[in-house]
Write a protein that holds these residues in place. Structure first.
Motif, PDB file in Angstrom:
ATOM      1  N   TYR A  35       0.832  -1.213   0.000  1.00 21.63           N
ATOM      2  CA  TYR A  35       0.000   0.000   0.000  1.00 21.63           C
ATOM      3  C   TYR A  35       0.864   1.260   0.000  1.00 21.63           C
ATOM      4  O   TYR A  35       0.609   2.206  -0.764  1.00 21.63           O
ATOM      5  N   THR A  38       2.389   1.638  -3.344  1.00 22.10           N
ATOM      6  CA  THR A  38       1.373   2.057  -4.307  1.00 22.10           C
ATOM      7  C   THR A  38       1.144   3.562  -4.227  1.00 22.10           C
ATOM      8  O   THR A  38       1.116   4.259  -5.249  1.00 22.10           O
ATOM      9  N   ASP A  70      -5.743   5.116  -9.367  1.00 23.13           N
ATOM     10  CA  ASP A  70      -5.132   3.936  -8.750  1.00 23.13           C
ATOM     11  C   ASP A  70      -4.844   4.168  -7.270  1.00 23.13           C
ATOM     12  O   ASP A  70      -5.057   3.278  -6.445  1.00 23.13           O
ATOM     13  N   TYR A  73      -8.241   4.081  -5.552  1.00 25.81           N
ATOM     14  CA  TYR A  73      -8.811   2.736  -5.506  1.00 25.81           C
ATOM     15  C   TYR A  73      -8.125   1.888  -4.436  1.00 25.81           C
ATOM     16  O   TYR A  73      -8.786   1.157  -3.685  1.00 25.81           O
ATOM     17  N   SER A  74      -6.818   1.977  -4.370  1.00 24.46           N
ATOM     18  CA  SER A  74      -6.080   1.237  -3.344  1.00 24.46           C
ATOM     19  C   SER A  74      -6.508   1.675  -1.946  1.00 24.46           C
ATOM     20  O   SER A  74      -6.623   0.853  -1.035  1.00 24.46           O
ATOM     21  N   SER A  75      -6.804   2.965  -1.786  1.00 24.78           N
ATOM     22  CA  SER A  75      -7.216   3.489  -0.480  1.00 24.78           C
ATOM     23  C   SER A  75      -8.642   3.080  -0.118  1.00 24.78           C
ATOM     24  O   SER A  75      -9.034   3.159   1.057  1.00 24.78           O
ATOM     25  N   VAL A  78      -7.494  -1.263   0.762  1.00 28.57           N
ATOM     26  CA  VAL A  78      -6.420  -1.740   1.636  1.00 28.57           C
ATOM     27  C   VAL A  78      -6.554  -1.300   3.101  1.00 28.57           C
ATOM     28  O   VAL A  78      -6.316  -2.114   3.996  1.00 28.57           O
ATOM     29  N   SER A 277      -7.240  -5.888  -6.842  1.00 29.89           N
ATOM     30  CA  SER A 277      -7.501  -4.703  -6.023  1.00 29.89           C
ATOM     31  C   SER A 277      -6.294  -4.193  -5.249  1.00 29.89           C
ATOM     32  O   SER A 277      -6.277  -3.030  -4.832  1.00 29.89           O
ATOM     33  N   VAL A 278      -5.277  -5.024  -5.042  1.00 34.13           N
ATOM     34  CA  VAL A 278      -4.121  -4.615  -4.239  1.00 34.13           C
ATOM     35  C   VAL A 278      -2.855  -4.479  -5.089  1.00 34.13           C
ATOM     36  O   VAL A 278      -2.127  -3.491  -4.972  1.00 34.13           O
ATOM     37  N   PRO A 281      -2.907  -1.742  -8.760  1.00 37.28           N
ATOM     38  CA  PRO A 281      -2.609  -0.311  -8.597  1.00 37.28           C
ATOM     39  C   PRO A 281      -1.134  -0.018  -8.349  1.00 37.28           C
ATOM     40  O   PRO A 281      -0.666   1.092  -8.613  1.00 37.28           O
TER      41      PRO A 281
END
Length: 311
Positions: A35, A38, A70, A73-75, A78, A277-278, A281
């Motif tokens: 994360y 990313t 991206d 989306y990661s936020s 995660v 999803s992880v 990104p």
């Protein structure tokens, strides 16, 4: 909550990836590292593109929006995943769950549109270089990006509003680490056919529609490249488009596999969810920075700048 003989679920339980405490700690460290990388990679792309005048072109304007998407989306996924890995109670309220689903669909739909827009940009640059500045002027680029965000927002809202109409009476166990539409629909006590039809329509119309635009653009690009006598010219075209094509392959490969297969909570499904999803990104900024000579040159220029000292 019970009302007469009718039970209404007020929260879901995310079963996550593992029940083993040691495995959970290891996964927490791993996903926290991913994360942070990313966020760093995508924010660095935003910084490089915004500060280097050489990258103030349509291609990097779209890439800037992709990097922001991206990171966002990661936020969405995660932080809740990290919280559940260290928490005893892995619950999520219906409102938060539906919000997460809406944002996930919004991000996926918007990214699909942005990737097709980027392919169209490369098509104009390669196939119509003399008209490129006119065809991809600032107004056109802004309109294409605005349309991508609007389509994503509308898609997320429609599918989530339909999902919210269902009655959930138990069980409330989601066999995943995040709220996603397929596993949540399995828990609906009311007829989910409308929501299933909606998400399938979204996948066919939006997913297939953007994929057709992508393939059409790349077909024209390849035909144009093969018609060039200069090996250097062909190499430059393929080098310019290779990063985007790799990102498209990863996005559609993992996304279609994840959402077009029945939800079962299997180990393979969990791996696909993590990858989609992880990991994805994180890969996008790495692909564009490692394979793109202009981005690498801009990064070197930014790092070479000496800060001015003022007294």
């Amino acid at each position: 909550m019970e009302a007469g003989n009718v039970t209404t679920v007020t929260a879901f339980i995310l079963l996550g990836l593992s029940n083993n405490p040691q495995t959970q700690v290891a996964l927490f460290v791993l996903f926290l590292g991913i994360y942070l990388l990313t966020l760093t990679g995508n924010l660095l792309m935003l910084l490089v593109i915004s500060t280097d005048s050489h990258l103030h072109t349509p291609m990097y304007f779209f890439l800037c929006h992709l990097s922001f998407l991206d990171a966002s989306y990661s936020s969405i996924i995660v932080p809740k995943l990290l919280e559940n890995l260290l928490s005893k109670w892995k619950t999520i309220s219906l409102l938060k769950c539906f919000t997460q689903i809406s944002l996930v669909i919004f991000s996926g739909a918007t990214e699909a549109c942005l990737l097709s827009v980027m392919a169209y940009d490369r098509f104009q640059a390669v196939c119509h270089p003399l008209l490129y500045v006119v065809a991809m002027n600032r107004k056109v680029c802004t309109s294409l990006v605005a349309a991508s965000w609007a389509i994503g927002m509308g898609t997320g809202l429609v599918n989530t509003i339909l999902l919210a109409q269902h009655h959930f009476c138990g069980p409330n166990l989601i066999r995943s680490f995040a709220c996603e539409l397929p596993p949540v629909l399995l828990l609906a006590c009311s007829d989910p056919s409308i929501s299933i039809a909606s998400i399938l329509t979204t996948m066919v119309v939006l997913g297939l529609g953007t994929l057709v635009l992508l393939l059409g653009s790349y077909n024209r690009i390849i035909m144009t490249a093969l018609g060039i006598n200069s090996a250097t010219g062909r190499s430059k075209i393929f080098s310019t488009c290779s990063s985007h094509f790799l990102v498209v392959t990863i996005f559609y490969g993992s996304g279609v596999t994840r959402y077009m297969t029945p939800a079962s909570g299997s180990a393979l499904e969990q791996v696909l969810s993590v990858q989609y999803s992880v990991v994805t990104p994180l890969l996008n900024p790495l692909i564009y920075s490692l394979k793109n000579q202009e981005v690498k040159a801009a990064l070197r220029r930014m790092l070479a700048r000496k800060p001015r000292l003022t007294f």
